[in-house]
Design an enzyme around this catalytic site. Structure first.
Site: not given
Ligand code: GBH
Length: 499
Positions: A103, A148, A193, A335, A337, A402
């Site tokens: 990606r 991005h 995002e 994504n 985290y 991600e």
């Protein structure tokens, strides 16, 4: 589910079907047969070549050049990992990992130096053609993020994302990408995002373009971006899908919100957290009814009225637009985290999205630290988040675009090794035990790179990059060896298992 198309499309489709069929947990530590494993990066963070071969200036060039003080080490992405010149080496790194896909994002100003499609920079087209061809020659599937965060500066000069006309310009840009690369790229993400880059219009984080219009500019930006996404999806349907047979999605970021207590106020607070941070984008596209979540519209309208505004600070979609946007994604990129505890309460200035959300978030000091202030190690949050998404949106195909961990450097990155094994274990539970349709996973990031306002002070890479050496040599960390082993064996190694 109807499965047709070329190999890659078939793989996604069949893997969803197979995951659905796998109800018993024969081996919870194994990846489903067609599950895709790979890694991700983004153009501004790795490419460098900021003014080479006709590339135009973007908002991160401007921010880092004009306001180096906003970057922790006063650095920029002028050279970064020099992937503009070293892409062949990057593909070798991916090959050594055994990555099934890569990606990466395309720099809008490298393709259209002024942002508009009247002038296409052929050197930019050529660069991505070479990268894509090199990937395919090595058996690695390209997955392209169109945006991005590196908006062409001339479009920011028109106001940037708060200007609704950018939805049209973004479609023009996407047309150039589909036309030039769609014969070989079958997996597309429109945006990375939106929640994060709408912050560039709020902006307590000095994120490019660092416009300070909290609770106003950020909502205008979100509004344009959602509509722009849907335009690109319709464009693909109308002009490209029949021939190219790819898939178009969007990558959204979200933290898990665990209610601080089991009081109904805190439970509702975490629901609001999800609706403001994820639902703002996911609900218009992935829910059956479409549009912004009711709680988002209601709270912003109520606060706006109390603040003396005649109309809500959140622009509304017309019923026609709601219908146009609904259903415009083939999969959801996630994504993920970290996690927070959430409590009902007032946060942020008035007006602001934080104030409209009405949630106070805190992290448990017992959760493992990373090098990033916002990122603690909370693997169980990943499983809960994937379940929340499956429940809220009818179990859509989810591609983890991600997931990763930061430290301050070093090849013996045991913190990252622990992060990946524990998060992947929780993801596999979501798949095998909970039936969540997760079809792929990308480790962030392939290599250490320019971490936005943190510069090069926080490292997320599987490969270390020596930024003091003009050759930018890459060296595998322990985590790269681990990920290679996971991809080769298609399971979590026994030494990292919980039982
Ligand atoms: C991702 O964002 C990005 O897509 C990627 O480019 C980036 O390199 C990666 O994460 C690692 O950060 O600095 O305290 O104000 C993840 C979501 C949202 C996390 C913004 C950091 C800023 C927190 N990010 N957030 S702070």
């Amino acid at each position: 589910m109807q499965c047709e198309g070329d190999y890659f499309v078939l793989v996604i489709c069949l893997s969803v079907a197979i995951i659905h069929a796998e109800t018993s947990c024969d081996d919870c530590y194994k990846f489903p047969e067609l599950f895709m494993l790979g890694s991700s990066t983004a153009s501004y963070q790795i490419e460098g070549g900021w003014n080479e071969d006709g590339k135009g200036v973007n908002i991160w060039d401007t921010l880092t050049h004009d306001h180096p003080e906003l970057i922790d080490d006063k650095s920029n992405g002028d050279i970064a990992c020099d992937s503009y010149h070293k892409y062949k080496e990057d593909v070798q790194l991916l090959k050594d990992l055994g990555a099934q896909f890569y990606r990466f994002s395309i720099s809008w100003s490298r393709i259209l130096p002024n942002g508009r499609d009247n002038k296409v920079n052929l050197a930019g087209i050529d660069y991505y053609n070479r990268l894509i061809d090199e990937l395919l020659a090595n058996g690695i599937e390209p997955m392209v993020t169109m945006y991005h965060w590196d908006l062409p500066q001339p479009l920011q000069d028109l106001g940037g994302w708060p200007n609704f006309i950018l939805s049209e310009y973004f479609e023009d840009y996407a047309r150039v990408l589909f036309t030039n690369f769609g014969d070989r790229v079958k997996l597309w993400l429109t945006f990375n995002e939106p929640l994060t880059f709408m912050g560039g219009y709020s902006s307590d984080k000095d994120f490019a373009p660092a416009i300070k219009s909290p609770g106003i500019g950020d909502y205008l930006a979100a509004h344009t971006v959602i509509y722009a996404h849907s335009r690109v999806y319709h464009l693909y349907d109308q002009l490209f899908r029949t021939k190219q047979r790819g898939r178009v999605g969007i990558a959204l970021n979200i933290n898990w919100c665990e209610p601080a207590t089991n009081s109904s106020e805190d439970v509702a607070a975490c629901q609001r957290y999800h609706q403001f941070n994820l639902g703002m984008y996911a609900h218009p596209i992935f829910s059956t009814e479409g549009d912004y979540p009711a709680v988002v519209k209601d709270r912003i309208a109520r606060n706006s009225a109390a603040q003396g505004y005649t109309v809500s600070r959140l622009p509304l979609f017309t019923p026609k637009q709601v219908e146009y946007i609904r259903g415009t994604a083939d999969f959801l990129g996630v994504n993920f985290y970290t996690a927070y505890y959430g409590k009902a309460g007032e946060a942020g200035d008035s007006p602001s999205m934080a104030r409209d959300t009405g949630v106070i978030t805190i992290q448990d000091p017992a959760w493992g630290l990373s090098a990033s202030s916002w990122l603690r190690v909370v693997p169980w949050g990943f499983r809960k988040e994937l379940n929340w998404i499956a429940k809220e949106y009818g179990n859509p195909p989810v591609f983890v675009t991600e997931n990763g961990f930061s430290d301050h450097g070093g090849l013996n990155d045991t913190g990252r090794v622990h992060y990946y094994t524990s998060y992947l274990t929780e993801m596999l539970k979501a798949i095998h035990e909970d039936g969540c349709s997760v079809i792929g996973y990308a480790a962030w990031s392939l290599m250490d790179n320019f971490e936005w306002n943190r510069g090069y002070t926080e490292k997320f890479g599987l490969y270390a990059v020596d930024f003091d050496d003009p050759d930018r040599p890459r060296t595998p960390k322990e985590s790269a060896k681990l990920v290679a082993e996971i991809i080769r064996t298609r399971q979590i190694p026994e030494r990292f298992r919980e039982d």
